[in-house]
Each structure stands twice: as structure tokens, then as C-alpha cells.
Design an enzyme around this catalytic site. Structure first.
Site, PDB file in Angstrom:
ATOM      1  N   LYS A  89       0.872  -1.344  -0.030  1.00 35.07           N
ATOM      2  CA  LYS A  89       0.062   0.258   0.045  1.00 35.07           C
ATOM      3  C   LYS A  89       0.808   1.253  -0.082  1.00 35.07           C
ATOM      4  O   LYS A  89       0.329   2.324  -0.496  1.00 35.07           O
ATOM      5  CB  LYS A  89      -1.140  -0.208   1.319  1.00 35.07           C
ATOM      6  N   SER A  99       1.865  -9.740  -1.241  1.00 37.61           N
ATOM      7  CA  SER A  99       1.473  -8.406  -0.953  1.00 37.61           C
ATOM      8  C   SER A  99       1.590  -7.841   0.481  1.00 37.61           C
ATOM      9  O   SER A  99       1.678  -6.619   0.581  1.00 37.61           O
ATOM     10  CB  SER A  99      -0.144  -8.252  -1.190  1.00 37.61           C
ATOM     11  N   GLU A 141      -9.813   6.013   3.881  1.00 40.86           N
ATOM     12  CA  GLU A 141     -10.510   5.117   4.339  1.00 40.86           C
ATOM     13  C   GLU A 141      -9.820   3.834   4.541  1.00 40.86           C
ATOM     14  O   GLU A 141      -8.822   3.800   3.749  1.00 40.86           O
ATOM     15  CB  GLU A 141     -11.630   4.857   3.542  1.00 40.86           C
TER      16      GLU A 141
HETATM   17  C1  LIG Z   1      -5.183  -4.056   1.467  1.00 38.91           C
HETATM   18  C2  LIG Z   1      -4.339  -5.242   1.276  1.00 38.91           C
HETATM   19  C3  LIG Z   1      -5.098  -6.159  -0.005  1.00 38.91           C
HETATM   20  C4  LIG Z   1      -6.084  -5.933  -0.872  1.00 38.91           C
HETATM   21  O1  LIG Z   1      -5.871  -4.766  -1.380  1.00 38.91           O
HETATM   22  P1  LIG Z   1      -5.479  -4.787  -2.992  1.00 38.91           P
HETATM   23  O2  LIG Z   1      -5.992  -3.372  -3.338  1.00 38.91           O
HETATM   24  O3  LIG Z   1      -6.742  -5.566  -3.760  1.00 38.91           O
HETATM   25  O4  LIG Z   1      -4.322  -4.887  -3.314  1.00 38.91           O
HETATM   26  C5  LIG Z   1      -4.060  -7.364  -0.337  1.00 38.91           C
HETATM   27  N1  LIG Z   1      -3.050  -7.625   0.593  1.00 38.91           N
HETATM   28  C6  LIG Z   1      -2.564  -7.108   1.502  1.00 38.91           C
HETATM   29  C7  LIG Z   1      -1.481  -7.376   2.351  1.00 38.91           C
HETATM   30  C8  LIG Z   1      -3.285  -5.806   2.048  1.00 38.91           C
HETATM   31  O5  LIG Z   1      -2.893  -5.127   3.171  1.00 38.91           O
END
Ligand SMILES: *Cc1c(COP(=O)(O)O)cnc(C)c1O
Length: 404
Positions: free
Chosen positions: A94, A383, A116
């Protein structure tokens, strides 16, 4: 003519029949302002240089492309790689987007950031960049999410952000997003709305994608260096879709690369308790854009369910809705149970505790890997890290023990 995919959206912000700008009239001048400012910034070498500086020295980029050797051996098929976004400052992808947007806010002379958050990861990343750039930060968060993500709430407070609890609806991400939009309409002159995923009205979906596309660009260069060729497949989880489009975008026009997006199926798509907007939703308008949504026959948004707060969103970014329409990306659902199994496998075999969101991508990759040849190069977008999910995982393990 071969079809290309990496060019959208059109000037009105449409990806095929999805996207656009469905916002209050009072917001239109502001949105147009933002779009113009972003167009200028992305072609300004000084802006790009500052972005590159913060990506390197603040976020810690490039993130490694790691060969997951033990998982590869365990499944005996595809060669599995992790793109390690969980090693970024604040523990997820993020921050890539937050740094980009706050540099834009600074360029526009804004002093106040609103955001948000669901899992709290975007709230933490927003509070982080607001602290770094000396801006006021207000984070809207549903009360359900505040309860299940207390550590992140405390982190945001430490970083100087003000948390506004949202009790409306189910007290989750969609409700927080509605409140943030309301704030923005009221305070448009001073305030920059830092949207956390590749959704919202144009130009957000394209802008967030561009800030996240560094993931795919690095992956291409790293895979060429390691293996001398492109990956054969990419797998990422989808909440709003920002980490996924960040990995995918660079490869959309490489037809040899198979691309898989993984939605959260909660208790199962047939149970109604899920967050799979493409497998179990229909087109409609939410948060300023047209996309696939979870809604009832009257167009009322229905609750999303997932073990991971970050995937618990009843919509999906419009570019994914379009990629689904045109068939370039395959979207599949993974249940809570499957994600939790994959979570444990990753912890045990690689010494990496993934976020529960990420565990959905892992689960799908683990289903495919055994059936693929050993020279198949598969990249999973790691992610985020799982520190924030300890309570949730503990709770589930307890329940399982009590059942036996
Ligand atoms: C917020 C988040 C997501 C989902 O958000 P996307 O916008 O779909 O990437 C996925 N993995 C993690 C670790 C997150 O913090």
C-alpha cells in the site's frame, strides 16, 4: 490485429463498460483538477525523480524476487517465486501508492489528507506518509474493523492520525469509503482524498495502478536477470485490486504470461457469505465507478465476508472488471479455509508469515503448482506480512481445536 490491454482507460476514465466518474456535481471540478494535475506530474521528470527517491530510501525498493525453494520442492511442479512486497516499509504494497499520492497532494498545495481503511494497512500507510510530509491525517474506519485490527488502530494513532469510527452499515470498508467521500465533498479545497485501492472515480483507478506498477516492472527485470525469460504465470489476491494490477499491468500485452486474480470466497460463493464480486456479483455503481458489485435485486449493496479484512470489500477496481470481461485475466475464488491452510504451509516451509489476504493468492498457486511442469515460472505477489493477523489466526486455531 492482436488485441492489446495495457492502454486503458479512455479519456472519460472508462475501461470498456466499467469505470467512469459517478460523483456529486460539486466534486467534478475537483476530480478534473486532480486528473489534470496527475497528467502533468507523471510527465514531469522532477516529480518522477522525487518518487524514485522515496521508493528507494523510504519504502526500501526494489523488493526482492525470491525463489521459494522449499515450496517448489514440496509441490514438485512449477518453480515458485515470491515478489516480496511484505518487506516494504509498513509491511505491504500500500505504501507504493501512498507515497505517489502524497507527493501529488504536496504538489497541489493540500495540507489535509483523508483516507478510508479496512484492515488498517492503508490507514497505517496513509498516516505514515502524512507524518513524513507534515500533513494532517484523518482516517475513516468501520467499527467492526476497528475491533478486529486494534494493533493497526494504535499504529495510526502513534503516527498522529485521527481515527473516525464509522458505525453505518456493517462498519467495514465500504461504509468507511462512503464517509470519506462525504468529507471530501465538504472540504474539497483543503483536502486530498488518498484512496487505498485501484477503485473510486477516474483518475484514481489508473493513478493507483500506475503507482503500483513498479511491482511488475521490477518483476520483469528481476526474472529476466534470474531466468533469462519472462514468467509463465502471475498470481495475486484481489480486494479492490491494487497489488494485483500493480503486478499484472506490465505483462498484460505479453500473451505468453498467464494471469490469475484471486478473490475471497469467504465461506463459499454459494453460501452468500463471500467477497467475490466477479464470481458472485453483477455490474453496478459504487464509490464513483461502474464495476462488479455484491448487490441484491434492488441494487442494495450486500455484506462482503472474508477472514481477511483487506479483501472484505463488495466491489472490485474497474480495470479488473474489464479484464474479466475481455478474458485477459482469469479470476478465481478461494475460501477462508483454503487461505488459512495455505497460510500455515507458507509459514512452515518458507519462514515467511504472510498476510491473510496474500494467503488467498498462495492457496490458488498451491492448487496449480503440482500440475505444472518444473520449468514453469510462477510469480506470487506477497502483498503483505501477517503480523496484523495474529489475533484472527489464533482465534481460528482455537475454534478448530475445540471442534476436535
Ligand atoms: C489491502 C491489502 C490487500 C487488498 O488490496 P488490493 O488493493 O486488492 O491490493 C491485499 N493484501 C494486503 C496485504 C493488503 O494489505
Amino acid at each position: 490485429m492482436t488485441q492489446t490491454y495495457a492502454h486503458g482507460p479512455d479519456p472519460r476514465g472508462m475501461f470498456g463498460r466499467f469505470g467512469g466518474q459517478f460523483v456529486a456535481e460539486t466534486l467534478m471540478p475537483l476530480i478534473n483538477d486532480l486528473a489534470a494535475e496527475y497528467e502533468a506530474a507523471k510527465n514531469d521528470p522532477a516529480f518522477l525523480e522525487e518518487l524514485a527517491y522515496f521508493q528507494r530510501d523510504f519504502i526500501g525498493r526494489p523488493s526482492p524476487l525470491y525463489f521459494a525453494e522449499r515450496l517448489t520442492e514440496h509441490f514438485g511442479g512449477a518453480k515458485i517465486f515470491f515478489k516480496r512486497e511484505e518487506l516494504n516499509h509498513t509491511g505491504a504494497h500500500k505504501i507504493n501508492n501512498c507515497i505517489g499520492q502524497i507527493l501529488l497532494a504536496k504538489r497541489m498545495g493540500k495540507k489535509r489528507i483523508i483516507a478510508e481503511t479496512g484492515a488498517g494497512m492503508h490507514g497505517v500507510a496513509s498516516a505514515t506518509v502524512a507524518a513524513r510530509f507534515g500533513m494532517e491525517c484523518v482516517v475513516y474506519m468501520g467499527t467492526t474493523d476497528i475491533d478486529r485490527q486494534q494493533a493497526n488502530v494504535f499504529r495510526m494513532r502513534l503516527l498522529g492520525a485521527k481515527i473516525v469510527p464509522v458505525t453505518a452499515g456493517t462498519g467495514t470498508l465500504k461504509d468507511a469509503m462512503n464517509e470519506a467521500l462525504r468529507d471530501w465533498v465538504t472540504n474539497v479545497d483543503t483536502t486530498f482524498y488518498l484512496i487505498g485501492t485501484a477503485a473510486g472515480p477516474h483518475p484514481y483507478p489508473a493513478m493507483v495502478r500506475d503507482f503500483q506498477a513498479v511491482i511488475g516492472r521490477e518483476t520483469r527485470a528481476q526474472m529476466l536477470e534470474k531466468e533469462g525469460r519472462l514468467p509463465d504465470s502471475l498470481v495475486a489476491c484481489i480486494g479492490g485490486g491494487s497489488n494485483a494490477i500493480g503486478l499484472f499491468h506490465e505483462f498484460l500485452d505479453d500473451s505468453s504470461v498467464g494471469i490469475v486474480g484471486v478473490e475471497a470466497a469467504g465461506h463459499g460463493v454459494d453460501t452468500g457469505k463471500h467477497a467475490s464480486s466477479m464470481a458472485g456479483g453483477t455490474p453496478g455503481v459504487l464509490h464513483g465507478n461502474r464495476t462488479f458489485l455484491l448487490q441484491d435485486a434492488d441494487g442494495q449493496i450486500t455484506d462482503a465476508h472474508s477472514v481477511s479484512a483487506g479483501l472484505d470489500y463488495p466491489g472490485v477496481g474497474p480495470e479488473h472488471a474489464w479484464l474479466h470481461d475481455v478474458g485477459r485475466v482469469e479470476y478465481v475464488p478461494i475460501t477462508d479455509h483454503e487461505a488459512l491452510e495455505a497460510f500455515h504451509t507458507c509459514c512452515r516451509l518458507e519462514g515467511i508469515i504472510p498476510a491473510l489476504e496474500t494467503a488467498h493468492a498462495l492457496a490458488e498457486a498451491f492448487k496449480r503448482a503440482p500440475n505444472l511442469p518444473k520449468d514453469h515460472l510462477m510469480v506470487i505477489n506477497l502483498s503483505g506480512r501477517g503480523d496484523k493477523d495474529m489475533q484472527t489466526v489464533m482465534h481460528h486455531m482455537q475454534e478448530k481445536l475445540e471442534k476436535h
